[in-house]
Motif scaffolding. Structure first.
Motif, PDB file in Angstrom:
ATOM      1  N   UNK A  53       1.023  -1.321  -0.120  1.00  0.00           N
ATOM      2  CA  UNK A  53       0.215  -0.073  -0.208  1.00  0.00           C
ATOM      3  C   UNK A  53       0.905   0.922  -0.093  1.00  0.00           C
ATOM      4  N   UNK A  92      -3.324  -2.066 -10.723  1.00  0.00           N
ATOM      5  CA  UNK A  92      -3.145  -2.916  -9.884  1.00  0.00           C
ATOM      6  C   UNK A  92      -2.191  -4.345 -10.262  1.00  0.00           C
ATOM      7  N   UNK A 143       2.313  -8.381  -6.206  1.00  0.00           N
ATOM      8  CA  UNK A 143       2.675  -8.999  -6.819  1.00  0.00           C
ATOM      9  C   UNK A 143       2.737 -10.272  -6.943  1.00  0.00           C
ATOM     10  N   UNK A 148      -5.734   4.960  -0.445  1.00  0.00           N
ATOM     11  CA  UNK A 148      -4.817   3.636  -1.072  1.00  0.00           C
ATOM     12  C   UNK A 148      -6.155   2.614  -0.422  1.00  0.00           C
ATOM     13  N   UNK A 149      -6.058   3.067   0.981  1.00  0.00           N
ATOM     14  CA  UNK A 149      -6.634   1.405   1.782  1.00  0.00           C
ATOM     15  C   UNK A 149      -7.718   1.729   2.137  1.00  0.00           C
ATOM     16  N   UNK A 206      -8.273  -9.685  -3.197  1.00  0.00           N
ATOM     17  CA  UNK A 206      -7.165  -9.398  -3.978  1.00  0.00           C
ATOM     18  C   UNK A 206      -6.926  -7.767  -3.632  1.00  0.00           C
ATOM     19  N   UNK A 255      -3.899  -8.632  -1.443  1.00  0.00           N
ATOM     20  CA  UNK A 255      -2.865  -9.109  -1.221  1.00  0.00           C
ATOM     21  C   UNK A 255      -2.156  -8.159  -1.584  1.00  0.00           C
ATOM     22  N   UNK A 256      -1.970  -6.712  -1.488  1.00  0.00           N
ATOM     23  CA  UNK A 256      -1.028  -5.313  -1.900  1.00  0.00           C
ATOM     24  C   UNK A 256      -0.268  -5.178  -0.492  1.00  0.00           C
ATOM     25  N   UNK A 257      -0.547  -6.298   0.136  1.00  0.00           N
ATOM     26  CA  UNK A 257      -0.047  -6.007   1.856  1.00  0.00           C
ATOM     27  C   UNK A 257       1.365  -6.785   1.815  1.00  0.00           C
ATOM     28  N   UNK A 258       0.656  -7.444   0.722  1.00  0.00           N
ATOM     29  CA  UNK A 258       2.135  -8.622   0.748  1.00  0.00           C
ATOM     30  C   UNK A 258       3.308  -7.829  -0.420  1.00  0.00           C
ATOM     31  N   UNK A 259       3.819  -7.117   0.004  1.00  0.00           N
ATOM     32  CA  UNK A 259       4.640  -6.573  -1.315  1.00  0.00           C
ATOM     33  C   UNK A 259       5.994  -7.248  -1.556  1.00  0.00           C
ATOM     34  N   UNK A 260       6.753  -7.067  -2.345  1.00  0.00           N
ATOM     35  CA  UNK A 260       8.048  -7.485  -3.136  1.00  0.00           C
ATOM     36  C   UNK A 260       8.995  -7.452  -1.896  1.00  0.00           C
ATOM     37  N   UNK A 261       9.231  -6.442  -0.653  1.00  0.00           N
ATOM     38  CA  UNK A 261       9.879  -6.716   0.456  1.00  0.00           C
ATOM     39  C   UNK A 261       9.858  -6.793   1.312  1.00  0.00           C
ATOM     40  N   UNK A 262       8.670  -5.778   2.200  1.00  0.00           N
ATOM     41  CA  UNK A 262       7.463  -6.173   3.474  1.00  0.00           C
ATOM     42  C   UNK A 262       6.343  -6.614   2.733  1.00  0.00           C
ATOM     43  N   UNK A 280       2.676  -6.192   5.618  1.00  0.00           N
ATOM     44  CA  UNK A 280       2.270  -5.799   6.695  1.00  0.00           C
ATOM     45  C   UNK A 280       1.269  -6.613   7.102  1.00  0.00           C
TER      46      UNK A 280
END
Lengths: 434, 297
Positions: A40, A66, A69, B86-87, B248, B251-258, B260
């Motif tokens: 986010x 969007x 990942x 965004x949230x 869906x 899934x934004x909380x599961x990022x490339x590097x981190x 949440x």
């Protein structure tokens, strides 16, 4: 009455026509579609940049697409099949060769600002360059690396030497000696976390373990003849993976089932962690001054570290490549975007961004990580068969770590890769590079 | 001797009683352990959603601290309970609810009608049609997903609610479930209504549907859960916030590097609530329908 009704109808029709006309004019605006991934925080950062870009360029609209990942490749495949590739897209660097070979990307040098091109680090250039025409197809603000994190109190307890720069990285003998000593130290459950917990569905194994093997004289594929047999299943590779298998067999490595937090979890059960630059933020938050950052060990003659991250390209089918390039230049120079990237301990891929990042500057906690970019970084094989290369390699490593025979697993992986290359007639013109 | 004979059954009865009690204790303990295993991940999820430090959550995982929170806070819920920005997880939850309700309601009508016609309609080649419906069921969704994406894109439905509903309204499984249920009801019902001059639609609507509550409940729950948990399909066909469902969005909380974990846990709890309510509301009929079909075979 009838005339009144007629007038009203006429006015309504005229108003509708005017509205439709206005709508038509609005549609005449150039629209740049941007496909991206990210959590986010990044999603907000990209959204804000798009708003600022639209304000600065009233004739261009930006539409953000969007994709999560973990499902990015699927989303990308769907866009390809539906012939709906976006104008600008984020892509994982090792997949660049495959995308360029498939005709999805176009060279970006004529489209983005020259000062940005001049600002790229050598590692950033290498991650965005297609090896056949040596042209640049993607650019990013950031790059990445993997370092060795250490728990200071454990390292002091065993009297370990703490390397200060890439040049004095631990040798294999030192590294294995320390692992053995740590395994006997009270409080240490596992001498090292290699983040097996990331599993084999991410790029982690190829990205992070590959360099250790390359340091030992091995590689995933011969980068001149583009054949895996004879390289991936060579004696050097078998020996290197058998070495790693021994670490696992000795109980030195955090198992997959124990997750990815054993370095800083309660009791700090893992003494070392071979982690990405992004791991620093979470580990330092929990461990404060107990964390030390060291270069990856030199297993053989030379040290090798990984590079490559998510970078930006412009699709070959873009109807507005100039506008796409304009957006990309705007994004990479945007101050607030850079500020946000800094809060995420982003690894600099542009020299100007490196100068703004105290974390990576000389004396900064991740300076060693940045030093690796110029001294030891080696990109993953830039070949269109990369999706098969990484998948076959990860499966082989998984088998070996679970007790399988290294020679057998690597031979099977090499055959699978060569079969894919053969099935695609050598991915011409890669077959002519011999 | 006779005393001895008479007194013999008593210890046996006691020992039978003891063994029954013992068995019950073992059963209860086993059920308790199974329930604990089933509930503990959900409990951990709830507890984690009340912690506001994602690194703490990760550090606590794997220890009993994962089941305890010292300073519970609703900050994660406050952060994601938005309808814009965004949230906008309130918005995504609403999107999922719209998709679920429309899919289930239209799915109940279409699948039950198809099932009814296959069971009682005077349709030529019914048996072949039924065989085809059953055959379709074995085709996994994933295998047709890419051609479906292309079809929907050419129909101009990308990034709409319709694209998330239309392809999944008619389902061979639910047509077959309805068919099986209707076919088990007495033929006399159909014949009597037909003699009274009722049309096939009237018979379906006024006689068979009111008798089909267990089937309706079963299909509602299965369809509802299926629609609610859709991930790959909406990932491929949604692009913006407009129709993005919560699965869906999480899934934004599961990022490339981190990752949440804090917000992901809160969003997961929110995502669970509607489907839990759906199940609790219909579970009586759901269970009875499954038991019924098991007995009738």
């Amino acid at each position: 009455m009838t005339a009144q009704l007629g007038n009203r109808l006429l006015r309504t029709l005229l108003a509708t026509a005017a509205l439709l006309g206005a709508a038509g004019m609005a549609e005449a605006k150039t629209v740049v579609h941007v496909m991206h991934q990210g959590d986010p925080g990044w999603v907000k950062a990209y959204g804000d940049v798009a708003k600022r870009f639209e304000e600065a360029n009233p004739d261009i609209d930006v539409e953000m697409i969007y994709a999560p990942h973990d499902a990015y490749n699927e989303k990308f495949s769907a866009a390809v099949m539906a012939k709906q590739l976006p104008d600008v897209m984020e892509l994982d660097a090792p997949f660049l060769a495959n995308y360029v070979w498939s005709g999805y990307l176009q060279p970006i040098k004529p489209l983005v600002d020259q000062d940005l091109l001049d600002d790229m680090t050598s590692s950033n250039i290498s991650q965005g360059t297609y090896p056949i025409d040596k042209d640049l197809y993607a650019i990013g603000l950031t790059d990445s690396s993997v370092v060795l994190y250490g728990n200071k109190k454990y390292l002091e307890a065993i009297g370990a030497r703490i390397p200060k720069s890439v040049d004095d990285a631990w040798t294999r003998e030192e590294f294995e000696g320390y692992l053995e000593k740590l395994s006997k130290l009270e409080g240490v459950k596992w001498p090292i976390d290699t983040f097996r917990g990331y599993g084999i569905k991410t790029e982690w194994i190829t990205y992070a373990y590959g360099p250790l093997l390359e340091s030992a004289g091995c590689d995933l594929i011969d980068r001149k003849t583009w054949t895996a047999s004879g390289t991936l299943d060579s004696e050097a590779c078998v020996k290197a993976l058998t070495m790693m298998q021994t670490w696992v067999k000795n109980g030195w490595v955090v198992p997959t089932s124990s997750g990815t937090n054993q370095f800083y979890a309660e009791g700090q059960p893992a003494a070392l962690a071979m982690g990405g630059h992004w791991f620093y933020a979470e580990a330092a938050a929990a461990m404060k001054d107990d964390i030390v950052v060291m270069p990856l060990p030199k297993i053989g003659e030379r040290g090798v570290s990984p590079n490559g991250t998510w970078i930006w390209g412009i699709s070959a089918t873009s109807e507005n490549p100039e506008a796409a390039g304009k957006y990309l230049s705007f994004l990479l120079k945007d101050k607030e975007y850079r500020e946000y990237a800094k809060t995420q301990s982003a690894y600099p891929g542009l020299k100007s961004f490196a100068a703004e990042s105290p974390l990576y500057a000389e004396g900064g906690p991740l300076a060693v990580a940045f030093e690796q970019a110029s001294k030891t970084a080696v990109a993953r094989p830039p070949h269109p068969a990369y999706p098969t290369i990484t998948s076959a390699f990860m499966q082989a490593v998984d088998k070996i770590f679970n007790g399988g025979d290294a020679q057998e697993a690597l031979t099977a992986a090499a055959k699978k890769i060569d079969q894919d290359i053969e099935d695609n007639a050598g991915y011409p013109p890669f077959d002519e590079q011999h | 001797m006779s005393d001895l004979v008479l007194s013999q059954p008593a210890p046996l009865a006691i020992s039978r009683g003891n063994s029954k009690t013992g068995l019950r204790i073992v059963q209860t303990v086993c059920i308790f352990i199974i329930a604990l295993v089933m509930i503990s991940p959900l409990f951990m999820l709830l507890i984690a959603s009340l912690k506001d430090d994602r690194f703490r959550i990760l550090a606590d995982m794997g220890s009993f601290r994962a089941f305890w929170v010292n300073d519970p806070t609703l900050s994660n819920y406050r952060e994601i309970a938005n309808f814009s920005g965004e949230l906008a997880y309130g918005r995504y939850l609403f999107n999922s609810l719209v998709i679920l309700v429309v899919t289930v309601v239209s799915g109940l009508i279409i699948n039950s009608m198809a099932g009814f016609v296959l069971a009682w309609g005077s349709l030529r080649g019914k048996a072949i049609l039924l065989a085809l419906v059953v055959a379709l069921y074995v085709i996994p969704q994933e295998s047709i997903i890419m051609p479906l994406v292309v079809m929907m894109s050419r129909a101009g439905l990308t990034d709409t609610f319709a694209v998330q509903i239309l392809p999944w309204v008619a389902s061979p499984l639910y047509v077959f479930l309805f068919y099986q249920f209707f076919a088990q009801l007495p033929k006399e019902l159909y014949e009597a209504a037909e003699m009274d001059g009722a049309s096939i639609f009237r018979i379906y609507r006024s006689i068979y549907m009111p008798l089909s509550l267990p089937a309706l409940a079963t299909v509602s729950i299965l369809m509802g859960i299926e629609s609610w948990n859709q991930y790959l399909w909406p990932t491929l066909v949604t692009q913006t916030d407009y129709a993005r469902p919560i699965a869906v969005a999480i899934a934004t909380f599961f990022g490339q590097d981190s990752i949440y974990w804090d917000r992901a846990m809160a969003a997961s709890v929110l995502m669970m609530i509607p489907v839990l309510i759906l199940y609790l509301a219909f579970q009586r009929w759901f269970v009875s329908s499954f038991v019924g079909s098991a007995v009738k075979g």
